[in-house]
Design a protein around this motif. Structure first.
Motif, PDB file in Angstrom:
ATOM      1  N   THR A 169       0.830  -1.214   0.000  1.00 12.29           N
ATOM      2  CA  THR A 169       0.000   0.000   0.000  1.00 12.29           C
ATOM      3  C   THR A 169       0.862   1.261   0.000  1.00 12.29           C
ATOM      4  O   THR A 169       0.450   2.296  -0.516  1.00 12.29           O
ATOM      5  CB  THR A 169      -0.961   0.042   1.210  1.00 12.29           C
ATOM      6  N   ALA A 170       2.055   1.166   0.591  1.00 11.29           N
ATOM      7  CA  ALA A 170       2.904   2.368   0.629  1.00 11.29           C
ATOM      8  C   ALA A 170       3.280   2.810  -0.786  1.00 11.29           C
ATOM      9  O   ALA A 170       3.295   4.012  -1.089  1.00 11.29           O
ATOM     10  CB  ALA A 170       4.162   2.098   1.449  1.00 11.29           C
ATOM     11  N   PHE A 171       3.570   1.842  -1.681  1.00  9.74           N
ATOM     12  CA  PHE A 171       3.908   2.233  -3.052  1.00  9.74           C
ATOM     13  C   PHE A 171       2.666   2.768  -3.766  1.00  9.74           C
ATOM     14  O   PHE A 171       2.739   3.746  -4.511  1.00  9.74           O
ATOM     15  CB  PHE A 171       4.522   1.062  -3.837  1.00  9.74           C
ATOM     16  N   ALA A 172       1.502   2.132  -3.515  1.00  9.69           N
ATOM     17  CA  ALA A 172       0.260   2.633  -4.117  1.00  9.69           C
ATOM     18  C   ALA A 172      -0.003   4.067  -3.653  1.00  9.69           C
ATOM     19  O   ALA A 172      -0.393   4.924  -4.451  1.00  9.69           O
ATOM     20  CB  ALA A 172      -0.903   1.720  -3.748  1.00  9.69           C
ATOM     21  N   ASP A 173       0.228   4.334  -2.364  1.00  6.29           N
ATOM     22  CA  ASP A 173       0.048   5.700  -1.840  1.00  6.29           C
ATOM     23  C   ASP A 173       1.043   6.660  -2.488  1.00  6.29           C
ATOM     24  O   ASP A 173       0.708   7.807  -2.796  1.00  6.29           O
ATOM     25  CB  ASP A 173       0.252   5.726  -0.317  1.00  6.29           C
ATOM     26  N   PHE A 174       2.277   6.172  -2.676  1.00  9.72           N
ATOM     27  CA  PHE A 174       3.295   7.010  -3.336  1.00  9.72           C
ATOM     28  C   PHE A 174       2.818   7.405  -4.745  1.00  9.72           C
ATOM     29  O   PHE A 174       2.897   8.565  -5.138  1.00  9.72           O
ATOM     30  CB  PHE A 174       4.633   6.253  -3.404  1.00  9.72           C
ATOM     31  N   VAL A 175       2.288   6.433  -5.477  1.00 10.30           N
ATOM     32  CA  VAL A 175       1.821   6.709  -6.844  1.00 10.30           C
ATOM     33  C   VAL A 175       0.684   7.741  -6.809  1.00 10.30           C
ATOM     34  O   VAL A 175       0.660   8.683  -7.616  1.00 10.30           O
ATOM     35  CB  VAL A 175       1.365   5.407  -7.547  1.00 10.30           C
ATOM     36  N   GLN A 176      -0.229   7.596  -5.862  1.00  7.08           N
ATOM     37  CA  GLN A 176      -1.316   8.576  -5.756  1.00  7.08           C
ATOM     38  C   GLN A 176      -0.758   9.954  -5.430  1.00  7.08           C
ATOM     39  O   GLN A 176      -1.241  10.965  -5.944  1.00  7.08           O
ATOM     40  CB  GLN A 176      -2.342   8.147  -4.700  1.00  7.08           C
TER      41      GLN A 176
END
Ligand SMILES: [Fe+2]
Ligand SMILES: [Fe+2]
Lengths: 318, 227
Positions: free
Chosen positions: B111-118
């Protein structure tokens, strides 16, 4: 970043000014009656004037009054006609901003519909590159003809008419309505370039037209796919496209009528996946506006009245 | 010397052709075995595809809200090439035992990478071109290039050659994208204030990227630099 933006949120550099979209919408719903047409344009007169002041459209306004767009839209491009270059540049600039909004519309579809099928995203991504090249091409053609970016106000009614939040309607509006109009306009530009012997313009627009046929085909296929098994959705989508087509016919200026300034590009549209029935329907929808005789008479009255008022004001001032 | 064209059933019935192998001339020094097995490779390809797909989508979202025309047109080409990259990665998945329906599979490593992308996609208004482009061209694409190059060094060069071929092609184009993006950013950041905006944005996002472990969720840059 939010999903779905308004046409007012389209970002522009300092060369651009906007044109009120109300004018384009009014033109598409005028009745075949000289007096009504004249009244509508006189009512919009101050707004139209404010919109063209300081732009390259000012001389056209000075010459023709608030109804100048009637003449511009109504008369086919003719290299021999008065103010031919101004009118050609006005059309070129309109195409340039149309390409710009087509780019923005296709690109927004990538963000606005994150759950769309991958093939759809691929088609939209490809369209982004194509429209980006079209933008570059028409900027160069504008300069080739002696114009420049920002010389006329930009109407965002193309983007406005096409930005539905339903993906089926979005592609129906952008890829069948707007891109279909592009096919008609580009076929007409190729004819014009042929007449004037402008090989640069003829070849470039011919390539662009080839791309647009592919984009219409994307639309034809995705409308089918997005509404598969849902006849009610298909009907709503087709109704929406009809509405868009009506607005994009500019009161019959783009139509199958004999006197049309921009004829419907039948062969190109067939190749792009429009059916005979749809073309028949487009022909009916687009031919509904006021006749050429009505618009010509209204334009003349508007010009005469504008000159009378202006001369009277000048006299008063002196 | 035997003149047989085809081998027979006995020792004497051999053909006369010398044992030639393209691998021997010159000697093929590649060794079998890489850091990733089939399953791990498939997961990495899904991770890569996740980054490419979202990057393509966010650039699509930005075209309308960026006022600079050459940036709009330049992004049009980057979007198409990024979509092609995601498409190629998707086509690799069925070859890695992910099933025929895996062509569209993307997966964030965490989720941290998904949050980074957002967070990269967040800038919205027309005054934020620097923040938009810096996220993609100073941080995300350079990170992807680094990881793709690591993958190509560390995967089995023969068994996983199809992934290598895809990534090599992507890296070549990504270098062009980075060059374009950085030229645009250099032009846009022509005073101390705008240069600081660019640096701050890149620093903020690099921090988040590092915390997430990057596109595969493990800090591969550190591993690689140990050697
Ligand atoms: Fe176009
Ligand atoms: Fe198009």
């Amino acid at each position: 970043m939010k999903r779905f933006i308004d046409h007012e949120e389209l970002a522009r550099d300092s060369r651009f000014i906007r044109q009120d979209a109300a004018q384009a919408n009014v033109i598409s719903s005028l009745p075949d009656d000289v007096e009504t047409v004249v009244n509508v344009f006189e009512q919009f007169g101050p707004m139209i004037e404010a919109g063209v002041r300081g732009t390259s459209a000012e001389p056209l306004f000075e010459e023709l009054g608030p109804g100048f767009m009637l003449t511009v839209l109504n008369e086919p491009l003719d290299p021999e006609a008065p103010a031919a270059l101004s009118r050609l540049l006005l059309r070129m600039h309109g195409i340039f901003v149309g390409e710009l909004q087509a780019l923005e519309g296709a690109a927004r579809s990538l963000w606005d519909f994150p759950d769309a099928p991958w093939e759809f995203k691929m088609n939209m991504a490809r369209q982004c590159w194509d429209e980006a090249r079209h933008l570059q091409i028409f900027e160069k053609l504008l300069v080739h003809l002696g114009g420049h970016v920002g010389m006329y106000p930009e109407s965002t009614f193309l983007f406005e008419a096409c930005c539905s939040e339903d993906p089926a309607m979005r592609v129906a509006g952008v890829n069948r309505g707007l891109e279909g109009l592009a096919c008609d306009v580009f076929r007409d530009m190729i004819r014009f370039a042929d007449k004037t012997g402008d090989e640069v313009m003829k070849q470039a627009v011919d390539f662009v037209l080839a791309d647009e046929i592919t984009h219409v085909r994307f639309g034809s296929e995705w409308v089918k796919e997005f509404t598969k098994g849902d006849p009610e959705h298909l009907k709503r989508t087709q109704d929406f496209r009809r509405e868009v087509d009506k607005r994009f016919s500019f009161g019959g200026a783009r139509s199958d009528r004999e006197d049309a300034a921009i004829p419907i590009a039948r062969e190109d549209r067939l190749e792009a996946g429009f059916t005979e029935d749809e073309l028949q329907e487009l022909s009916e929808i687009s031919g509904i506006g006021p006749s050429k005789a009505t618009l010509t008479e209204a334009a003349q009255i508007l010009r005469d009245r504008y000159h009378e008022t202006r001369d009277a004001q000048k006299e008063e001032a002196s | 010397m035997s003149e047989r064209m085809y081998p027979g059933l006995t020792q004497e019935e051999r053909t006369g052709f010398a044992p030639y192998s393209a691998f021997d001339i010159p000697a093929d020094l590649r060794e079998l075995h890489g850091r990733y097995d089939v399953e791990a490779t498939a997961l990495r390809v899904r991770n890569f595809r996740y980054a490419e797909e979202w990057m393509m989508m966010m650039m699509g979202g930005w075209i309308a809200t960026i006022p600079e025309i050459p940036v709009k047109t330049g992004l049009g080409k980057v979007i198409w090439e990024t979509a092609q990259a995601a498409d190629e990665l998707g086509k690799r998945l069925p070859e890695l035992r992910c099933g025929r329906k895996s062509l569209e599979a993307s997966e964030a490593p965490n989720t941290a990478f998904a949050d980074f992308v957002q967070e990269v996609s967040n800038p919205e208004t027309p005054d934020l071109t620097i923040e938009k482009l810096s996220g993609v061209f100073d941080v995300l694409i350079p990170h992807l290039v680094e990881i793709y190059e690591i993958h190509n060094r560390e995967t089995d060069a023969i068994c996983d050659a199809p992934t290598i071929a895809i990534l090599e092609d992507m890296v070549r184009r990504k270098h062009q994208h980075i060059q374009w993006g950085q030229e645009v950013l250099d032009a846009l950041c022509d005073d101390a204030e705008t240069q600081k905006r660019r640096r701050d944005r890149a620093d903020q996002l690099s921090g988040l990227l590092k915390e997430s472990g990057g596109v595969t969720g493990v800090l591969e840059t550190v591993q690689a630099s140990l050697n």
